[in-house]
Design an enzyme around this catalytic site. Structure first.
Site, PDB file in Angstrom:
ATOM      1  N   GLU A   1      -1.219 -32.117   8.980  1.00 61.94           N
ATOM      2  CA  GLU A   1      -0.015 -31.292   8.889  1.00 61.94           C
ATOM      3  C   GLU A   1       1.250 -32.086   9.177  1.00 61.94           C
ATOM      4  OE1 GLU A   1      -0.483 -27.785  11.291  1.00 61.94           O
ATOM      5  OE2 GLU A   1      -1.926 -26.896   9.899  1.00 61.94           O
TER       6      GLU A   1
ATOM      7  N   HIS B   1       6.864  22.754   7.306  1.00 62.28           N
ATOM      8  CA  HIS B   1       7.591  21.829   8.173  1.00 62.28           C
ATOM      9  C   HIS B   1       9.016  21.589   7.695  1.00 62.28           C
ATOM     10  CE1 HIS B   1       4.891  20.231  11.252  1.00 62.28           C
ATOM     11  NE2 HIS B   1       3.910  20.288  10.382  1.00 62.28           N
TER      12      HIS B   1
ATOM     13  N   GLU C   1      -0.810  11.011   4.674  1.00 63.59           N
ATOM     14  CA  GLU C   1      -0.760  11.170   6.128  1.00 63.59           C
ATOM     15  C   GLU C   1      -1.965  11.995   6.589  1.00 63.59           C
ATOM     16  OE1 GLU C   1       2.320  13.033   9.483  1.00 63.59           O
ATOM     17  OE2 GLU C   1       2.442  13.664   7.379  1.00 63.59           O
ATOM     18  N   HIS C   2      -2.161  13.152   5.975  1.00 60.16           N
ATOM     19  CA  HIS C   2      -3.315  14.019   6.250  1.00 60.16           C
ATOM     20  C   HIS C   2      -4.102  14.182   4.961  1.00 60.16           C
ATOM     21  CE1 HIS C   2       0.150  15.571   8.706  1.00 60.16           C
ATOM     22  NE2 HIS C   2      -0.718  15.420   9.676  1.00 60.16           N
TER      23      HIS C   2
ATOM     24  N   GLN D   1       1.520  22.773   5.813  1.00 58.03           N
ATOM     25  CA  GLN D   1       2.346  21.569   5.944  1.00 58.03           C
ATOM     26  C   GLN D   1       3.691  21.738   5.240  1.00 58.03           C
ATOM     27  OE1 GLN D   1       1.288  18.971   8.082  1.00 58.03           O
ATOM     28  NE2 GLN D   1      -0.049  20.734   8.453  1.00 58.03           N
TER      29      GLN D   1
ATOM     30  N   ASP E   1      -3.273  18.917  14.159  1.00 61.23           N
ATOM     31  CA  ASP E   1      -1.905  18.989  14.667  1.00 61.23           C
ATOM     32  C   ASP E   1      -1.871  19.350  16.144  1.00 61.23           C
ATOM     33  OD1 ASP E   1      -0.592  18.296  12.348  1.00 61.23           O
ATOM     34  OD2 ASP E   1      -0.340  20.357  11.653  1.00 61.23           O
TER      35      ASP E   1
END
Length: 444
Positions: free
Chosen positions: A423, A268, A335-336, A265, A369
């Protein structure tokens, strides 16, 4: 190469205090918002001409047209390496299997005799999908965006990806080939905030792009800022930030695997986050030792991996035990998230906050992925505590259909009137009373 954060010994803080101790990349969308605003409004006023100008300014290409010709799509597919084509086709097949099962069906609930509420699910009319084209090429992102939109039944799908100087101003040919495999023939050579603006406002002319109801897909900070700028005008999936991986591991984990997954990762982007959470100092030492030779052998070592691992967003976090490790990864909301522990499936079941969870040594993030069948467009920056990854549901709207008979309304009318008066909205109650003889509508 990678820092350590020692959270052993003292009781872990709660909530925001714990999140504040954890590594995270700086990703200031609010600051970027002011820079993308004039770009978005320029596209609004000048349309295709603005897109062509920005392609020259940001991508270094002089476009004659923004929409990709159909011939370029078919040529890209014809020229695609057969091995790559087979891999893309298998990725598409697996993604369809998973996403097809997500499609909701119309359901009717009988609340009372004569009173029903039906929920039907309707796809958005048109979506604009974004496939990045910066440091790498991402045909996998084409698949991850297109497949759920198609399985949701979206009738109109367009895709944008940045023009590439190396390919005559077209998006990368593998992006185009993936579009062709998926049957997407409306593709634009547009990137960044200007692509989002194109989808939000639409453009006119022979190569014009009709406005979209929704824009999805990962991108850089300018794409994220443009999504924020248009929120309310269009639907979005998420303001995706730099990718991140967290690994929760104990002394049963293989340091070779963990080092490889952190690097996978980190390659990236220099802002990519790689975090190991463990109660084993021996494992932490072994992973750190293993990182050195693996990083040295990596293609993108100097420009991406080393700065990502050395950055403030990456760290090895030491904890007292598995329970504390779970608290840390839930606070982080990766995220992962990989679970590399004894009885990994049971541990994964205890996790509450993650975009996607990868269980055990044979389910690396790289599988997700590309070919697990899951979606890799996932919440980043801790947003997994409140948001989900892209799915068929992202492109569907639930609509309630209320159908009551006279008797069913009469049976509950007094409760409606009571709540309306509570109300201080008496006209609400009057709208019910007007349907029955003998019930006078209150006068002002």
């Amino acid at each position: 190469m990678i820092s350590r954060i020692d959270l052993r010994g003292d009781a872990l803080p709660e909530g925001a205090d714990l999140r504040g101790l954890l590594p995270r990349a700086e990703f200031d969308v609010e600051a970027a918002l002011e820079k993308v605003r004039p770009i978005c409004e320029d596209v609004h006023h000048r349309g295709t001409a603005a897109l062509i100008d920005y392609a020259e300014k940001f991508d270094g290409v002089k476009l004659e047209r923004v929409r990709v010709p159909a011939r370029a799509l078919s040529d890209a597919l014809a020229e695609l390496d057969p091995v790559v084509r087979a891999a893309l086709e298998e990725s598409i097949r697996r993604a369809r299997l998973v996403h097809r099962e997500q499609r909701r069906t119309t359901h009717t609930t009988q609340v009372v005799p004569g009173g029903t509420v039906t929920e039907k699910w309707v796809p958005v009319d048109r979506v604009g999908l974004y496939a990045p084209g910066g440091l790498s090429v991402y045909p996998s992102s084409v698949i991850m965006n297109v497949v759920p939109a198609q399985e949701a039944g979206v009738p109109s799908i367009a895709l944008a990806s940045p023009p590439q100087a190396a390919f005559g101003g077209l998006p990368h040919p593998t992006i185009l080939a993936a579009c062709a495999l998926l049957g997407i023939d409306e593709v634009y050579a547009a990137g960044g905030a200007q692509a989002v603006a194109m989808f939000a406002y639409g453009t006119s002319g022979p190569d014009g792009c009709a406005p979209a109801n929704m824009v999805t897909g990962p991108g850089n900070i300018w794409v994220a800022a443009a999504k924020r700028y248009f929120t309310g005008r269009i639907g979005i999936d998420t303001e995706a930030g730099p990718t991140e991986i967290a690994v929760l591991a104990d002394d049963t984990a293989d340091p070779v695997h963990i080092a490889a997954d952190l690097i996978s990762q980190a390659e990236h982007d220099p802002l990519a986050a790689a975090v190991l959470v463990t109660d084993s100092v021996a494992l932490a030492d072994a992973v750190e030792k293993e990182l050195a030779p693996q990083v040295a052998a990596s293609k993108h070592r100097a420009d991406r991996i080393e700065p990502a691992l050395a950055g403030r967003q990456s760290a090895i976090v030491l904890v007292d035990g598995l329970d504390e490790g779970l608290r840390v990864v839930d606070a982080y909301g990766a995220e992962h998230l990989e679970i590399q522990t004894a009885d990994a499936a049971a541990v994964a079941d205890r996790v509450r906050n993650a975009g996607a969870i990868f269980v055990g040594p044979w389910s690396p993030v790289s599988l997700g992925d590309y070919c697990a069948g899951s979606n890799h467009v996932l919440p980043t920056g801790g947003c997994a505590c409140h948001s989900s990854g892209l799915s068929v549901q992202s492109f569907l709207r639930g609509i309630h259909i209320v159908d009551y008979t006279r008797d069913a309304l009469a049976d509950v009318a007094h409760h409606v009137v009571t709540l309306a008066n509570a109300e201080d909205l008496p006209a609400h109650g009057a709208a019910v009373k007007a349907r029955f003889d003998g019930w006078k509508v209150p006068q002002r």
